[in-house]
Design a protein around this motif. Structure first.
Motif, PDB file in Angstrom:
ATOM      1  N   ILE A  58      45.268  31.149  78.856  1.00 47.30           N
ATOM      2  CA  ILE A  58      44.669  32.491  78.941  1.00 47.30           C
ATOM      3  C   ILE A  58      44.014  32.851  77.610  1.00 47.30           C
ATOM      4  O   ILE A  58      43.614  33.989  77.409  1.00 47.30           O
ATOM      5  CB  ILE A  58      45.721  33.560  79.349  1.00 47.30           C
ATOM      6  CG1 ILE A  58      46.896  33.623  78.360  1.00 47.30           C
ATOM      7  CG2 ILE A  58      46.192  33.308  80.763  1.00 47.30           C
ATOM      8  CD1 ILE A  58      47.805  34.837  78.556  1.00 47.30           C
ATOM      9  N   VAL A  69      52.573  39.157  78.533  1.00 49.99           N
ATOM     10  CA  VAL A  69      52.272  38.262  79.658  1.00 49.99           C
ATOM     11  C   VAL A  69      53.416  37.269  79.857  1.00 49.99           C
ATOM     12  O   VAL A  69      53.893  37.050  80.981  1.00 49.99           O
ATOM     13  CB  VAL A  69      50.939  37.505  79.427  1.00 49.99           C
ATOM     14  CG1 VAL A  69      50.670  36.534  80.574  1.00 49.99           C
ATOM     15  CG2 VAL A  69      49.781  38.469  79.267  1.00 49.99           C
ATOM     16  N   GLY A  70      53.879  36.666  78.758  1.00 48.84           N
ATOM     17  CA  GLY A  70      54.893  35.609  78.844  1.00 48.84           C
ATOM     18  C   GLY A  70      56.175  36.059  79.534  1.00 48.84           C
ATOM     19  O   GLY A  70      56.794  35.290  80.280  1.00 48.84           O
ATOM     20  N   THR A 127      47.835  38.587  85.286  1.00 48.60           N
ATOM     21  CA  THR A 127      47.568  37.335  84.545  1.00 48.60           C
ATOM     22  C   THR A 127      48.670  36.321  84.836  1.00 48.60           C
ATOM     23  O   THR A 127      48.401  35.136  85.074  1.00 48.60           O
ATOM     24  CB  THR A 127      47.479  37.617  83.031  1.00 48.60           C
ATOM     25  OG1 THR A 127      46.500  38.613  82.805  1.00 48.60           O
ATOM     26  CG2 THR A 127      47.109  36.361  82.265  1.00 48.60           C
ATOM     27  N   ARG A 132      58.685  32.834  68.591  1.00 50.70           N
ATOM     28  CA  ARG A 132      59.291  32.891  67.261  1.00 50.70           C
ATOM     29  C   ARG A 132      60.803  32.960  67.401  1.00 50.70           C
ATOM     30  O   ARG A 132      61.322  33.399  68.439  1.00 50.70           O
ATOM     31  CB  ARG A 132      58.769  34.112  66.506  1.00 50.70           C
ATOM     32  CG  ARG A 132      57.259  34.097  66.392  1.00 50.70           C
ATOM     33  CD  ARG A 132      56.741  35.105  65.415  1.00 50.70           C
ATOM     34  NE  ARG A 132      55.298  35.289  65.607  1.00 50.70           N
ATOM     35  CZ  ARG A 132      54.342  34.510  65.103  1.00 50.70           C
ATOM     36  NH1 ARG A 132      54.668  33.458  64.371  1.00 50.70           N
ATOM     37  NH2 ARG A 132      53.071  34.756  65.330  1.00 50.70           N
ATOM     38  N   GLY A 167      49.694  31.102  76.222  1.00 47.03           N
ATOM     39  CA  GLY A 167      49.224  32.399  75.734  1.00 47.03           C
ATOM     40  C   GLY A 167      49.133  32.425  74.223  1.00 47.03           C
ATOM     41  O   GLY A 167      49.066  33.499  73.633  1.00 47.03           O
ATOM     42  N   ILE A 168      49.141  31.250  73.586  1.00 44.79           N
ATOM     43  CA  ILE A 168      49.051  31.185  72.120  1.00 44.79           C
ATOM     44  C   ILE A 168      47.818  30.385  71.679  1.00 44.79           C
ATOM     45  O   ILE A 168      47.032  30.838  70.865  1.00 44.79           O
ATOM     46  CB  ILE A 168      50.341  30.573  71.515  1.00 44.79           C
ATOM     47  CG1 ILE A 168      51.544  31.504  71.787  1.00 44.79           C
ATOM     48  CG2 ILE A 168      50.173  30.339  70.017  1.00 44.79           C
ATOM     49  CD1 ILE A 168      52.861  31.012  71.228  1.00 44.79           C
ATOM     50  N   GLY A 189      54.899  31.872  74.188  1.00 49.89           N
ATOM     51  CA  GLY A 189      54.941  33.322  73.965  1.00 49.89           C
ATOM     52  C   GLY A 189      55.757  34.011  75.051  1.00 49.89           C
ATOM     53  O   GLY A 189      55.376  35.060  75.560  1.00 49.89           O
ATOM     54  N   ARG A 245      55.921  44.729  63.100  1.00 48.13           N
ATOM     55  CA  ARG A 245      55.597  43.789  64.161  1.00 48.13           C
ATOM     56  C   ARG A 245      55.759  44.472  65.533  1.00 48.13           C
ATOM     57  O   ARG A 245      56.769  45.107  65.794  1.00 48.13           O
ATOM     58  CB  ARG A 245      56.536  42.585  64.081  1.00 48.13           C
ATOM     59  CG  ARG A 245      56.190  41.530  65.076  1.00 48.13           C
ATOM     60  CD  ARG A 245      57.206  40.401  65.086  1.00 48.13           C
ATOM     61  NE  ARG A 245      56.923  39.540  66.192  1.00 48.13           N
ATOM     62  CZ  ARG A 245      57.827  39.036  67.009  1.00 48.13           C
ATOM     63  NH1 ARG A 245      59.110  39.279  66.815  1.00 48.13           N
ATOM     64  NH2 ARG A 245      57.480  38.280  68.016  1.00 48.13           N
ATOM     65  N   ARG A 246      54.725  44.321  66.371  1.00 49.31           N
ATOM     66  CA  ARG A 246      54.724  44.915  67.703  1.00 49.31           C
ATOM     67  C   ARG A 246      55.562  44.052  68.644  1.00 49.31           C
ATOM     68  O   ARG A 246      55.477  42.838  68.603  1.00 49.31           O
ATOM     69  CB  ARG A 246      53.274  44.908  68.188  1.00 49.31           C
ATOM     70  CG  ARG A 246      52.889  45.890  69.199  1.00 49.31           C
ATOM     71  CD  ARG A 246      51.383  45.830  69.433  1.00 49.31           C
ATOM     72  NE  ARG A 246      50.786  44.528  69.209  1.00 49.31           N
ATOM     73  CZ  ARG A 246      50.766  43.546  70.097  1.00 49.31           C
ATOM     74  NH1 ARG A 246      51.303  43.702  71.280  1.00 49.31           N
ATOM     75  NH2 ARG A 246      50.189  42.385  69.806  1.00 49.31           N
ATOM     76  N   TRP A 298      36.605  40.954  72.437  1.00 48.89           N
ATOM     77  CA  TRP A 298      35.837  40.543  73.622  1.00 48.89           C
ATOM     78  C   TRP A 298      34.457  41.181  73.595  1.00 48.89           C
ATOM     79  O   TRP A 298      34.343  42.408  73.389  1.00 48.89           O
ATOM     80  CB  TRP A 298      36.557  40.944  74.907  1.00 48.89           C
ATOM     81  CG  TRP A 298      37.985  40.519  74.995  1.00 48.89           C
ATOM     82  CD1 TRP A 298      38.601  39.513  74.305  1.00 48.89           C
ATOM     83  CD2 TRP A 298      39.015  41.112  75.808  1.00 48.89           C
ATOM     84  NE1 TRP A 298      39.919  39.439  74.643  1.00 48.89           N
ATOM     85  CE2 TRP A 298      40.212  40.407  75.555  1.00 48.89           C
ATOM     86  CE3 TRP A 298      39.032  42.161  76.719  1.00 48.89           C
ATOM     87  CZ2 TRP A 298      41.408  40.713  76.184  1.00 48.89           C
ATOM     88  CZ3 TRP A 298      40.227  42.473  77.355  1.00 48.89           C
ATOM     89  CH2 TRP A 298      41.395  41.754  77.080  1.00 48.89           C
ATOM     90  N   VAL A 335      40.048  34.247  83.074  1.00 53.05           N
ATOM     91  CA  VAL A 335      40.213  35.664  82.710  1.00 53.05           C
ATOM     92  C   VAL A 335      40.730  36.377  83.950  1.00 53.05           C
ATOM     93  O   VAL A 335      40.236  36.161  85.060  1.00 53.05           O
ATOM     94  CB  VAL A 335      38.879  36.281  82.238  1.00 53.05           C
ATOM     95  CG1 VAL A 335      39.028  37.788  82.025  1.00 53.05           C
ATOM     96  CG2 VAL A 335      38.415  35.613  80.947  1.00 53.05           C
ATOM     97  N   VAL A 336      41.735  37.194  83.746  1.00 49.36           N
ATOM     98  CA  VAL A 336      42.396  37.879  84.855  1.00 49.36           C
ATOM     99  C   VAL A 336      41.396  38.725  85.656  1.00 49.36           C
ATOM    100  O   VAL A 336      40.476  39.316  85.103  1.00 49.36           O
ATOM    101  CB  VAL A 336      43.556  38.744  84.314  1.00 49.36           C
ATOM    102  CG1 VAL A 336      43.062  39.809  83.349  1.00 49.36           C
ATOM    103  CG2 VAL A 336      44.349  39.384  85.434  1.00 49.36           C
ATOM    104  N   VAL A 389      45.386  45.879  75.259  1.00 47.48           N
ATOM    105  CA  VAL A 389      45.631  44.535  74.717  1.00 47.48           C
ATOM    106  C   VAL A 389      44.852  44.447  73.405  1.00 47.48           C
ATOM    107  O   VAL A 389      43.625  44.558  73.414  1.00 47.48           O
ATOM    108  CB  VAL A 389      45.141  43.450  75.716  1.00 47.48           C
ATOM    109  CG1 VAL A 389      45.308  42.060  75.120  1.00 47.48           C
ATOM    110  CG2 VAL A 389      45.881  43.559  77.033  1.00 47.48           C
TER     111      VAL A 389
END
Ligand SMILES: NC(=O)c1ccc[n+]([C@@H]2O[C@H](COP(=O)([O-])OP(=O)(O)OC[C@H]3O[C@@H](n4cnc5c(N)ncnc54)[C@H](OP(=O)(O)O)[C@@H]3O)[C@@H](O)[C@H]2O)c1
Length: 305
Positions: A235, A158-159, A132, A178, A213-214, A153, A294-295, A47, A252-253, A41
């Motif tokens: 999250i 995750v979404g 998550t 998006r 998730g945003i 997201g 873009r991933r 983190w 947090v997961v 991630v």
């Protein structure tokens, strides 16, 4: 063994290096896993646990990556529940060297058996996004069949899991993201899609659960959409604006082998589709984890081709 290490937070993923490191030793209740595939991630480099141990001491150069699928090669003193040669997948400790390496030492309790017909690449894509989604919807969100869920997201790693699990559970799902992600979110099962760049989020009306998730402004504006008794589950840190009539929860997961079993069962019977983007070898991992475009979906590093 070969491993990816990071030494400097400011450098981000561009500071990743492929190096040789000694193989890890199994501590009490640990197993050593030969990693076949690893998830990553990108935000994990933000983190603190990537850089320090639990006593806040610098632990760099550290090996990132916390999701894996692989094969157990050794057991630590007193380890029960798993055996050498077993296929496993799971979530590695935030504060220890991770899974972007040929071997990892981790606690056996953080792993679940990976069925023989599930590919290692698929197994490595499930722990963080699957757990998550599961924990956010069912433990923290207390989702009930028939309720409405706003998933921010919804085409992301995750979404996409949240969207599918919520639909399977009988919820009405409104996905966001998006414009380019509309079709993907609908394909994952969203009933509707809100293009955050062009549509008015407020037009959604009231929902029972927001899965955020945003964060940022999107999270703030979502608080006003929560119906009485509803929940805003984040999250991405604490909600900046708690809902007037509901509860705000951030989490947090955590590792949970029973939930991993539920998730992989759904993958095997076709109820859950994993969202894998780029897949590359360990030798190419640094370039793959620094994409020029873009991933989309989860990046998986196939450690053993
Ligand atoms: N608390 C926890 O335990 C936990 C666990 C897992 C993940 N996370 C966090 O959750 C977040 C999502 O993780 P992920 O792995 O699902 O990431 P992801 O695969 O990149 O998914 C996020 C999705 O949201 C979209 N998005 C982000 N900002 C947006 C905006 N302003 N407008 C419209 N769409 C937007 C992204 O599009 P683009 O790619 O175009 O930006 C992407 O489709 C990350 O911040 C991650 O660190 C937290």
């Amino acid at each position: 063994m070969k491993a990816i290490v990071v030494t400097e937070q400011a450098a981000g993923t561009a500071g990743m290096r492929l190096v040789k490191r000694p193989e890890p030793q199994a501590a009490i209740n640990d197993v050593i896993v030969q990693v076949h595939a690893s998830g990553f991630v990108p935000t994990e480099l933000e983190w603190p646990s990537t850089w320090t141990d639990r006593l806040d001491r610098n632990r760099t150069p550290s090996i990132p990556g916390h999701e894996l699928a692989g094969v157990v090669t050794a057991l630590g003193y007193g380890t029960t529940g798993l055996s050498v040669g077993q296929r496993v997948f799971g979530l590695a400790d935030w504060y220890r060297d991770g899974t972007l390496a040929e071997y990892v030492a981790m606690e056996a309790r953080n792993l679940a058996p990976l069925p023989g017909d599930v590919d290692f690449t698929v197994g490595a894509s499930l722990p963080i996004s699957g757990l998550t989604a599961w924990q956010g919807l069912f433990q923290h969100g207390r989702l009930q069949a028939g309720q409405s869920v706003l998933v921010h997201g919804a085409a992301g790693a995750v979404g996409s899991m949240v969207t599918q699990l919520a639909r399977e559970f009988g919820a009405y799902v409104i996905g966001t993201g998006r414009a380019a992600d509309r079709q993907a979110a609908l394909d994952f099962g969203a009933n509707e899609f809100v293009d955050l760049g062009n549509d008015a989020l407020e037009d959604v009306g009231g929902v029972d659960l927001v899965f955020d998730g945003i964060g940022g402004d999107i999270g703030k504006r979502s608080a006003g959409l929560i119906r009485a008794g509803g929940r805003l589950v984040s999250i991405v840190g604490p909600a900046e604006a708690p809902p007037a009539h509901g509860l705000a929860i951030d989490f947090v997961v955590e590792s949970d082998p029973a939930q991993l079993n539920e998730i992989v069962r759904r993958v095997r019977d076709g109820r859950l589709r994993t969202n894998i983007g780029n897949v590359s070898t360990l030798d190419e991992a640094v370039a793959t984890l620094n994409p020029k475009q873009r991933r989309k979906g989860k990046t998986i590093i196939r450690i053993r081709p």
